[in-house]
Design a protein around this motif. Structure first.
Motif, short mmCIF file in Angstrom:
data_model
loop_
_atom_site.label_atom_id
_atom_site.label_comp_id
_atom_site.label_asym_id
_atom_site.label_seq_id
_atom_site.Cartn_x
_atom_site.Cartn_y
_atom_site.Cartn_z
N ALA A 69 52.52 -21.99 22.14
CA ALA A 69 51.14 -21.47 22.23
C ALA A 69 51.09 -19.95 22.26
O ALA A 69 50.11 -19.36 21.86
CB ALA A 69 50.45 -22.05 23.46
N THR A 77 45.94 -23.13 16.65
CA THR A 77 45.29 -24.44 16.75
C THR A 77 45.51 -25.26 15.49
O THR A 77 45.85 -26.43 15.56
CB THR A 77 43.78 -24.31 17.07
OG1 THR A 77 43.21 -23.39 16.15
CG2 THR A 77 43.55 -23.84 18.49
N ALA A 80 49.17 -26.38 15.41
CA ALA A 80 49.39 -27.46 16.38
C ALA A 80 48.79 -28.76 15.88
O ALA A 80 49.39 -29.84 16.03
CB ALA A 80 48.78 -27.08 17.73
N GLN A 81 47.61 -28.68 15.26
CA GLN A 81 46.96 -29.90 14.79
C GLN A 81 47.76 -30.57 13.68
O GLN A 81 47.92 -31.79 13.66
CB GLN A 81 45.54 -29.59 14.34
CG GLN A 81 44.65 -29.32 15.54
CD GLN A 81 43.27 -28.86 15.18
OE1 GLN A 81 43.04 -28.31 14.12
NE2 GLN A 81 42.34 -29.08 16.09
N VAL A 185 54.58 -23.26 26.78
CA VAL A 185 53.75 -24.37 26.33
C VAL A 185 54.26 -24.82 24.98
O VAL A 185 54.31 -24.06 24.03
CB VAL A 185 52.29 -23.92 26.17
CG1 VAL A 185 51.42 -25.09 25.80
CG2 VAL A 185 51.81 -23.27 27.45
N VAL A 187 54.73 -28.16 22.01
CA VAL A 187 54.19 -29.45 21.56
C VAL A 187 55.35 -30.41 21.34
O VAL A 187 56.40 -30.03 20.90
CB VAL A 187 53.39 -29.34 20.26
CG1 VAL A 187 52.16 -28.54 20.51
CG2 VAL A 187 54.21 -28.74 19.16
N THR B 75 47.64 -25.85 28.08
CA THR B 75 47.39 -27.16 27.51
C THR B 75 46.82 -27.09 26.10
O THR B 75 46.47 -28.11 25.52
CB THR B 75 46.39 -27.96 28.38
OG1 THR B 75 45.19 -27.18 28.50
CG2 THR B 75 46.95 -28.25 29.75
N ILE B 76 46.77 -25.86 25.55
CA ILE B 76 46.03 -25.68 24.30
C ILE B 76 46.61 -26.50 23.15
O ILE B 76 45.86 -27.08 22.36
CB ILE B 76 45.96 -24.18 23.92
CG1 ILE B 76 45.16 -23.97 22.64
CG2 ILE B 76 47.33 -23.56 23.77
CD1 ILE B 76 43.70 -24.25 22.77
N THR B 77 47.95 -26.58 23.04
CA THR B 77 48.49 -27.29 21.88
C THR B 77 48.15 -28.77 21.94
O THR B 77 47.71 -29.33 20.94
CB THR B 77 50.01 -27.08 21.74
OG1 THR B 77 50.62 -27.35 23.00
CG2 THR B 77 50.35 -25.67 21.31
N ALA B 80 44.42 -29.17 21.21
CA ALA B 80 44.14 -28.96 19.78
C ALA B 80 44.61 -30.16 18.97
O ALA B 80 43.93 -30.58 18.02
CB ALA B 80 44.84 -27.68 19.30
#
Lengths: 187, 187
Positions: A69, A77, A80-81, A185, A187, B75-77, B80
């Motif tokens: 992040a 964003t 990450a998506q 952070v 993913v 927590t953004i990832t 998203a």
């Protein structure tokens, strides 16, 4: 199969790995979407393309770049998506998903976690015995991810004497990522 | 249908909107996943639940909270990614997707973009004629998103004399989001 996630250009790369350190190119390319398109339609198109590649090449695993992040605030964003979609497309097909940090990938392919994009591209071309560096860079990065995963030292002891310098660098990068993991952070 | 994206708890809410400003509760809940589960499996489970809700309730539109990269760094990832999955599940079914900022949602439901979570919850309960505030808060937030979208002043002139105070606040919040939109990272 490797995925270098991105909303404008998502890199895709498939390699075949035989015993030893031999790797061969199967396919590489990008799933591209225009910036003017509605976001839900862009994401749908990328998910469909990743799904098509998974169906066509049926990889043993999908390696996705781990998204941090704190990097690339402007595109995080979307990145990450796309990473999330790639994971779901693989999980839906029962394909193993692995996340690798950029440092792990560089270390695996070049022997040093601090390699730049051009070095990674050149090593990908050399390892896959290609006369040119795959373009765009997103495709080369996806191939590097796939190679990184194929070469993951899963069966090596962390201190295994058999580890090559590149594998040792990989292990160090992975350990560093784990140490930092709780503060970052991912993913 | 509204989605308040989250990896641990993803809020889901469905309302029916009739002419005028009447809204009724159809369903609300959360798609929850345990923190210890592999990320790809968590994302797959949430995508499947959102897909099930879309199939069951067949909403006219899916309203998803717009994710800003500068908020909630930790927590953004995950947030998203869940927002992206929700968009793809809707797009795959030909369901319209809309993104609304938290400020728009608060303004639509309470009349002020600066309302706190408790105020939003109480207004959601009042508007839907519920004896209690829906729990957990993620479910109430998803209902607020759905109400916000049902009440979007799409057919009103921006200066329309017929706009209620809440609709005027909504329009102002939307304009502010648009003005700031180019500087901010949004999904």
């Amino acid at each position: 199969m490797g995925v270098d996630p991105g909303l404008t250009r998502c890199g895709l790369g498939v390699v075949e790995a035989s015993s030893g350190r031999k790797v061969g190119l199967v396919a590489c390319g990008v799933a591209a979407t225009p910036a003017g398109m509605d976001l839900d339609q862009r994401l749908l198109r990328i998910a469909a393309q990743i799904g098509d590649w998974l169906d066509q090449y049926q990889p043993a695993a999908l390696a996705v770049e781990r998204v941090f992040a704190q990097h690339n605030q402007m595109t995080i964003t979307g990145t990450a998506q796309v990473a999330g979609l790639a994971m779901v497309e693989a999980a839906r097909r029962g394909i193993e998903v692995a996340l690798h940090t950029p440092t792990e990938v560089k270390a695996a392919v070049t022997g040093t976690g601090g390699a730049d994009k051009a070095q990674v591209g050149r090593m990908v071309a050399r390892l896959l015995q290609l006369s040119e560096v795959p373009r765009p860079a997103d495709a080369a990065d996806a191939l590097a991810l796939a190679i990184c995963h194929a070469w993951r030292p899963a069966t090596l002891s962390p201190l295994g004497a058999a580890a090559t310098p590149a594998q040792k660098a990989w292990l160090e990068a992975e350990r560093a990522a784990r140490r930092g993991g709780r503060k970052k952070v991912t993913v």
